[in-house]
Write a protein that holds these residues in place. Sequence first.
Motif, PDB file in Angstrom:
ATOM      1  N   SER A 161       0.836  -1.239  -0.108  1.00 35.86           N
ATOM      2  CA  SER A 161       0.063   0.082   0.108  1.00 35.86           C
ATOM      3  C   SER A 161       0.714   1.129  -0.114  1.00 35.86           C
ATOM      4  CB  SER A 161      -1.038   0.125   1.370  1.00 35.86           C
ATOM      5  OG  SER A 161      -1.937  -0.858   1.111  1.00 35.86           O
ATOM      6  N   PHE A 187      -4.926  -2.919  11.226  1.00 37.21           N
ATOM      7  CA  PHE A 187      -5.255  -4.154  10.671  1.00 37.21           C
ATOM      8  C   PHE A 187      -4.771  -5.408  11.582  1.00 37.21           C
ATOM      9  CE2 PHE A 187      -5.454  -3.242   5.700  1.00 37.21           C
ATOM     10  CZ  PHE A 187      -6.710  -2.579   6.166  1.00 37.21           C
ATOM     11  N   PHE A 228     -11.496  -8.712   7.476  1.00 35.00           N
ATOM     12  CA  PHE A 228     -11.009  -7.654   6.568  1.00 35.00           C
ATOM     13  C   PHE A 228     -12.128  -6.880   5.946  1.00 35.00           C
ATOM     14  CE2 PHE A 228      -9.377  -6.033   2.356  1.00 35.00           C
ATOM     15  CZ  PHE A 228      -8.192  -5.566   2.507  1.00 35.00           C
ATOM     16  N   PHE A 252     -11.456  -2.614   6.229  1.00 32.80           N
ATOM     17  CA  PHE A 252     -10.832  -2.140   5.043  1.00 32.80           C
ATOM     18  C   PHE A 252     -11.758  -0.569   5.169  1.00 32.80           C
ATOM     19  CE2 PHE A 252     -11.248  -0.802   0.543  1.00 32.80           C
ATOM     20  CZ  PHE A 252      -9.730  -0.773   0.308  1.00 32.80           C
ATOM     21  N   THR A 294     -10.319   1.780   7.767  1.00 31.53           N
ATOM     22  CA  THR A 294      -9.253   2.604   7.683  1.00 31.53           C
ATOM     23  C   THR A 294      -9.587   3.569   6.180  1.00 31.53           C
ATOM     24  OG1 THR A 294      -8.509   0.602   6.133  1.00 31.53           O
ATOM     25  CG2 THR A 294      -7.826   0.907   8.365  1.00 31.53           C
ATOM     26  N   MET A 295     -10.290   3.174   5.472  1.00 30.66           N
ATOM     27  CA  MET A 295     -10.490   4.228   4.273  1.00 30.66           C
ATOM     28  C   MET A 295     -11.228   5.312   4.791  1.00 30.66           C
ATOM     29  SD  MET A 295      -8.921   2.780   1.770  1.00 30.66           S
ATOM     30  CE  MET A 295      -9.574   3.886   0.268  1.00 30.66           C
TER      31      MET A 295
END
Length: 280
Positions: A57, A92, A194, A198, A201-202
């Motif tokens: 990333s 994560f 996940f 995801f 965090t986005m």
Amino acid sequence: MSALGVDSAPGPAPVPSERGRLYWLLADCGNIVRRGLTHYQRQPVNIAWQLGFPILSVLLYGYVFGSAMTVPGGGDYKDFLMPGMFVMTMAFGFINTATVVVYDSTKGVIDRFRSMPMASSAVVAGRGVTDLLVACAELAIMMLTAMAMGWRPEGGWGFVAAFGLLLWLRFALIWIGVWLGLLVPNPEAAGGLFAVAFPLTMISSIFVAPQLMPDWLGWVAAWNPISSTAAAARDLFGTPVGGGDSWVEQHALLMAGVWPVVLTAIFLPLAVRRFQRLSR
């Protein structure tokens, strides 16, 4: 005094029949930590796998998308991105915790622990200490990768404080991972977490500043606990970004310390209670 008028030699000091509960709690916790680190030592590919996605990333967002990203007040996007990537690595981590816990649960390891005369809290605490030590290694490797890409943080106590805040967030998220690992039925289901991590965090300030988002989405991102840690880490690393107008953004350093306390206060008792109720 003996019958002959001679003092008899004093006997040996009494040996306590058992040690204190605190000693055994620490000893049991240490054994769990030793077991966890031994697994990583024998299977180093696990750490490489955990670091693979964050490093990929960094490369994608830093080199591929970096030229198209803007930073409030100007500045290099890499300096904005790197502290956020450290936070993402810590965030994560709860998936890895949940996966290990559910694997031990389905393989009967936790049942074996429960059958032993050991403190139930030591199993949960040992898992937490193990993951925290692994998180230290992950952060160190991530920071070396960032420095290889040109990121240069300020040294001194600010660097130490930022490192501590990142581990403080990871410490809080460990208990979410332990609790979820004791809830989900199998490792495959733990991998599905996940889908939760995801968007978490986005919709934060990891990649984009909240003030550049639509108003309603920016408000959600600003109040995301990991956004506070990301903003505080940027300030402490010496790459501050102009904050928004909301109270939580103006007090990012304070909230970076408060949010983990709230999460730990909620999920640590839940994890211990769930472990204690497994066989009921």
